[in-house]
Structure formats: structure tokens, C-alpha cells
Design an enzyme around this catalytic site. Structure first.
Site, short mmCIF file in Angstrom:
data_model
loop_
_atom_site.label_atom_id
_atom_site.label_comp_id
_atom_site.label_asym_id
_atom_site.label_seq_id
_atom_site.Cartn_x
_atom_site.Cartn_y
_atom_site.Cartn_z
N ASP A 126 6.82 13.24 3.31
CA ASP A 126 6.92 12.65 4.64
C ASP A 126 6.87 13.74 5.71
O ASP A 126 7.50 14.80 5.56
CB ASP A 126 8.27 11.91 4.78
CG ASP A 126 8.50 10.93 3.64
OD1 ASP A 126 7.85 9.88 3.64
OD2 ASP A 126 9.34 11.23 2.75
N ASP A 134 3.15 10.36 3.98
CA ASP A 134 3.42 9.56 5.18
C ASP A 134 3.42 10.48 6.39
O ASP A 134 4.12 11.49 6.39
CB ASP A 134 4.81 8.90 5.10
CG ASP A 134 4.85 7.73 4.13
OD1 ASP A 134 3.77 7.30 3.66
OD2 ASP A 134 5.96 7.26 3.83
N ASP A 165 6.77 10.75 -2.52
CA ASP A 165 5.75 11.02 -1.51
C ASP A 165 6.19 12.25 -0.71
O ASP A 165 7.24 12.83 -1.00
CB ASP A 165 5.59 9.81 -0.58
CG ASP A 165 6.83 9.54 0.26
OD1 ASP A 165 7.85 10.25 0.11
OD2 ASP A 165 6.80 8.62 1.08
N1 DCT Z 1 12.40 5.67 6.53
C1 DCT Z 1 12.45 5.00 7.73
N2 DCT Z 1 11.59 4.00 7.99
C2 DCT Z 1 10.66 3.67 7.05
C3 DCT Z 1 10.58 4.35 5.84
C4 DCT Z 1 11.47 5.36 5.61
O1 DCT Z 1 13.29 5.31 8.57
N3 DCT Z 1 9.81 2.68 7.33
C5 DCT Z 1 13.32 6.75 6.28
C6 DCT Z 1 14.34 6.53 5.24
C7 DCT Z 1 14.22 7.69 4.30
C8 DCT Z 1 13.08 8.52 4.81
O2 DCT Z 1 12.52 7.84 5.89
C9 DCT Z 1 12.07 8.84 3.78
O3 DCT Z 1 11.68 7.69 3.07
P1 DCT Z 1 11.19 7.77 1.56
O4 DCT Z 1 10.05 8.68 1.44
O5 DCT Z 1 10.99 6.37 1.10
O6 DCT Z 1 12.46 8.32 0.81
P2 DCT Z 1 12.82 9.77 0.34
O7 DCT Z 1 14.24 9.94 0.65
O8 DCT Z 1 11.88 10.76 0.90
O9 DCT Z 1 12.67 9.69 -1.22
P3 DCT Z 1 11.39 9.98 -2.13
O10 DCT Z 1 11.69 11.26 -2.79
O11 DCT Z 1 11.36 8.86 -3.11
O12 DCT Z 1 10.18 10.04 -1.26
MG MG Z 2 9.77 10.63 0.73
#
Ligand code: DCT
Ligand code: MG
Length: 510
Positions: A345, A434, A343
Site C-alpha cells: 500500500d 494499492d 499487497d
Molecule cells: N484501509 C482503509 N480503507 C480501505 C482499505 C484499507 O483505511 N478501503 C486501511 C486499513 C489497513 C490498511 O489500510 C491497509 O490495508 P490492507 O492492505 O488490507 O491491510 P494490511 O494491514 O496492509 O495487511 P496485508 O499485509 O494483508 O496487506
Molecule cells: Mg496491505
């Protein structure tokens, strides 16, 4: 630096532990006659000295009980060269070029190798100053480089994307995931920690000797490493990859909106493929799962960096239409330098807006995208944030900011460097996004929390709790001893409050 590695030869079997200190050691054969060791008790303590003496004798070293003229190597712990020289002076023994003054790390390496290892600058004790009135010390040896001990906390390690131990970390990630699917949290954590520490190593493990001194590697983990070194693969990992439950859970959870509970249910009902699940008339799906199935191909194909940048432009355009002073920061894996993600973020914060303006932003952005036909799915989660609340004690706690989980329609023409995995006639790709909105005072904590990786975040919180008596989460840092909230304007300040060296985002790929 790492010690030279040797090819692993012997058969895989557990070596008996030879560490008993209780038994008096029988006379041992001396294998290395050129060396006569003396271990200094000062600062080391008598128990540890007795233990090391016995161990060294068992390994064929000659170790003297007293400092005699025949001694060639003095081994000390927590003593500088000057400390040892001073002690020698009291014993009426002069330092000479025949007498080596060594740190205990040399002896420990010899014990591991089973033979004397080369003495390098980092083993040799440095004489910093000529102690007053003492005989002239030997010429200064090169100072040892900083001891690079590996921390058991990911937040004290620098983990870039250059993982030279993929063969092991991939295996442990499969095993961790399998434990997660079986709700075996303890083993899951152990495998994740093992994978994480191996990712931080600047060298590839090629023999079991390389694993010595590395934290977070328990016996179980080590036996798997040993098997991979010898056979190129782990039978346990192979079995998991062929396991029906693992394969089904892996498949089901690849659908947006499907977690462990739903997977468990579908698995118990006998489903093994997504097409059977999808076409079943009795199953009820949530809105999230419906969207997950609808855009399945796009969502599993992962987001490229170019696509993430294009989404970033979309987000900024929309946010700045309503709050021109807002900061929009891409967080998550892309901020850590990843080239692909599941995703994209974003953290949004605005220094000049009121609470109400802040609260209205995400609904306005969603509304705008809806009107433009870009919104494929959204779930807006209202803030439950309370300013005076203490940080959460949980290491995996969710935060309380207002946030939105979306699927956006990204038109190919908006993506720099042309096409992303295009399907016939389809001019766009569905992308998971997100958005998190946080109060301006919290931005450093939110940024740190949303940058990840998850393992890095867990260990930051664990470190704060266990090593500093502080509580850290995505909103705040609380010092339990002083009973105050510690403010921070930047991530650097949070690391400083925690007494940690600053780790850049691209070094947080733990
Ligand atoms: N996080 C958080 N609270 C949440 C969800 C996520 O604090 N409810 C943090 C932990 C990692 C970061 O945010 C991003 O989450 P992801 O998108 O799930 O992980 P990513 O490291 O960006 O990996 P991906 O490449 O799979 O998106
Ligand atoms: Mg991510």
C-alpha cells in the site's frame, strides 16, 4: 508486572459464582490466622466495603468490622499512605511497623489466589509527605510502578509483532473468519477483539489465572482459552477447519476479486474447488476475478519485504516523473514492520500541486506502466471527497480519496536479495499494489488510516466517538462539542487531539 503463574490443574468446570452480597454470611472458618484485616470505608464506599469483607471472609480471611488493636493489615482504595495515616491519627491509632497499609489491589489478588499473596512495593501505600504534626511515618516504601491496566481499546495498547499468544490468537482468528463467512457480525467482532487484546500481552497465557483483569474476554472466549490450555487445541476450531462451508469460503475468497457474495453463490451451486469453478462454462467472472485467476499462484504466495521495497522504487520513479515534489509513503502492514503482506500500500501526496494535477497523477502513472508492459490489472476509483463533509460515523468506512487497485509485473532482477518464489522460465511475479492519492492537508489522517491495522483503526474511531465525542476518519477529525475540525500535520498531533499517548506504527499490530 504479571503475577507468578501457576500450572492449571483442576478439571474444566464452571465455578459457581460466589459474589452475592445480599445474603448475610454465615460464620466462616478462618484459614489464615496470622492476618487480621480491616477495610477502610473512606473513598471506597460502604457497599463495596461490605462486598469485599464478605468475599474475604468466605475465602478464609479474618476481617474485622472495627479497627481494633489486633488488626495487622489495613486495606484502602483511592487513598494514599498519607491519607490513611491521617485517618489513623483521628482514630488515635499510631502507625507502626506491625501495621501494613495496603492498596485494595493486594486484597483483590488475594481473592483471586484464594490465599494471601506476597505484598510488594506496588501494593504498599506510599507515605509521600509527613502530614503536619503527625507522628513520624514509617520509612518510605518503594513507590509502586505505574498500574498497567489493559485498555479495551486497541489504540491504547502497544501491539508489536512479538505475539506470544499465537496458539490462542490463531484459534480466535479462525473463529472470527468463520463468523464473517456466516455473516455473524457480533461474534466475529468478539473473536477479533479477543485476538487483538491477546496479541498485546507481554506474556504467554498459561493458566486461567492469567486471563483475569484482561478486557474483551467474554465467557465464550474464556472457555475456549481454557480448552486450549488443557488440551492444546479447541474442538470448535478443529470443527471449523474441517467445515465444508469454511473451507470453501476460505478457498474462494483467496481469489482477488472474490468476496462473500460470490463465495456464497459458488458454494450454493455446489462448487468446492477452484479448478471446477475456473473451468465452468456457465459462470461469468468480473475483470478483477479473471485477473485473480490468471495470477493466482503469485498473488497467494504473498509479498516479501524485499519485493515491497522494489515496488516502492517503481512507484517513486513513476510518481516523480510527473510530480517531483510528491511524497510517496509505504503504508499498510509493511509500515508496521511486517515481513510479508498480501499487497503493498502506498499513500501519495503533493504539497505544491493543484487539484487538477493531483487528479491527473494516478492516470498518468497507470498510463506509463501500461506502455512499459508492467500493468497486469488496474481499477481506478475516482475521488468522491468533499472537503466540508463531516467524518463518517462508521468504524469500517471506506475513504473518498482517488485510488487505484493494481496488479503489477515485478521483474525478479529488480528485487534486492535475488529471487522471489520463481517459476520455471518466468522472470517476474505479479504483485497486488494499492495507490492512494490524498490532498496535502489530509495527509496525516490518510497516513494514520492506511497504516492500520484494521482493528487498530476501528478502535481509534470507536474511541474518538465514545470517549471524546469526536469523529475521526481517513480525511479529518471533527470535535462535536466545539463544532470544529481539528487540523493535524502529523500522526502525533492526531493522537494528541484525541488525548491518546502516541503509538508508533510498529506498535499498531492489533
Ligand atoms: N484501509 C482503509 N480503507 C480501505 C482499505 C484499507 O483505511 N478501503 C486501511 C486499513 C489497513 C490498511 O489500510 C491497509 O490495508 P490492507 O492492505 O488490507 O491491510 P494490511 O494491514 O496492509 O495487511 P496485508 O499485509 O494483508 O496487506
Ligand atoms: Mg496491505
Amino acid at each position: 508486572m504479571h503475577s507468578p503463574r501457576m500450572a492449571h490443574s483442576g478439571p474444566r468446570k464452571k465455578r459457581p459464582r460466589q459474589m452475592g452480597t445480599q445474603m448475610a454470611s454465615p460464620p466462616q472458618d478462618i484459614k489464615f490466622r496470622d492476618l487480621v484485616l480491616f477495610i477502610l470505608e473512606k473513598k471506597m464506599g460502604s457497599t463495596r466495603r461490605a462486598f469485599l469483607m464478605e468475599l474475604a471472609r468466605r475465602k478464609g480471611f479474618r476481617v474485622e468490622n472495627e479497627l481494633s488493636d489486633s488488626v495487622t493489615h489495613i486495606v484502602a482504595e483511592n487513598n494514599s499512605g498519607s491519607d490513611v495515616l491521617q485517618w489513623l491519627q483521628v482514630q488515635n491509632r499510631r502507625a507502626s511497623s506491625q501495621l501494613e497499609l495496603l492498596d485494595v489491589s493486594w486484597l483483590i489478588e488475594c481473592m483471586r489466589a484464594g490465599e494471601p499473596v506476597e505484598m510488594t512495593g506496588r501494593h504498599q501505600l506510599v507515605v509521600r509527605r509527613d502530614p503536619a504534626g503527625s507522628p513520624s511515618p514509617e520509612p518510605q516504601k518503594t513507590p509502586p510502578p505505574a498500574v498497567t491496566e489493559i485498555s479495551p481499546y486497541a489504540c491504547q495498547r502497544r501491539t508489536t509483532l512479538n505475539n506470544c499468544n499465537h496458539i490462542f490468537t490463531d484459534a480466535f482468528e479462525v473463529l472470527a473468519e468463520n463468523c464473517e463467512f456466516r455473516e455473524n457480525d457480533g461474534s466475529c467482532l468478539a473473536f477479533m477483539r479477543a485476538a487483538s487484546v491477546l496479541k498485546s500481552l507481554p506474556f504467554t497465557i498459561i493458566s486461567m489465572k492469567d486471563t483475569e483483569g484482561i478486557p474483551c474476554l467474554g465467557d465464550k472466549v474464556k472457555s475456549i482459552i481454557e480448552e486450549i490450555i488443557e488440551d492444546g487445541e479447541s474442538s470448535e476450531v478443529k470443527a471449523v477447519l474441517n467445515d465444508e462451508r469454511y473451507r470453501s469460503f476460505k478457498l474462494f475468497t483467496s481469489v482477488f476479486g472474490v468476496g462473500l457474495k460470490t463465495s456464497e453463490k459458488w458454494f450454493r451451486m455446489g462448487f468446492r474447488t477452484l479448478s471446477k469453478v475456473r473451468s465452468d462454462q456457465t459462470l461469468k467472472f468480473t475483470q478483477m476475478q479473471k485477473a485473480g485467476f490468471l495470477y493466482y499462484e503469485d498473488l497467494v504466495s504473498c509479498v516479501t519485504k524485499a519485493e515491497a521495497e522494489a515496488v516502492g522504487v517503481l512507484v517513486k520513479e513513476a510518481v516523480w516523473a510527473f510530480l517531483p515534489d510528491a511524497f510517496v509513503t509505504m503504508t499498510g502492514g509493511f509500515r508496521r514492520g511486517k515481513k510479508m503482506g498480501h499487497d503493498v500500500d502506498f499513500l501519495i501526496t503533493s504539497p505544491g500541486s493543484t487539484e487538477e494535477e493531483e487528479q491527473q497523477l494516478l492516470p498518468k502513472v497507470i498510463n506509463l506502466w501500461e506502455r512499459k508492459g508492467l500493468l497486469l490489472y488496474y481499477d481506478l476509483v475516482e475521488s468522491t471527497f468533499e472537503k466540508l463533509k463531516l467524518p463518517s460515523r462508521k468504524v469500517d468506512a471506506l475513504d473518498h480519496f482517488q485510488k487505484c487497485f493494481l496488479i503489477l509485473k515485478l521483474h525478479h532482477e529488480r528485487v534486492d536479495s535475488g529471487k522471489s518464489s520463481q517459476q520455471e522460465g518466468k522472470t517476474w511475479k505479479a504483485i497486488r499494489v494499492d495507490l492512494v492519492m490524498c490532498p496535502y492537508e489530509c495527509r496525516a489522517f490518510a497516513l494514520l488510516g492506511w497504516t492500520g491495522s484494521r482493528q487498530f483503526e476501528r478502535d481509534l474511531r470507536r474511541y474518538a466517538t465514545h470517549e471524546r465525542k469526536m469523529m475521526l476518519d481517513n480525511h479529518a477529525l471533527y470535535d462535536k462539542t466545539k463544532r470544529i475540525f481539528l487540523k493535524a500535520e502529523s500522526e502525533e498531533e492526531i493522537f494528541a487531539h484525541l488525548g491518546l499517548e502516541y503509538i508508533d506504527p510498529w506498535e499498531r499490530n492489533a
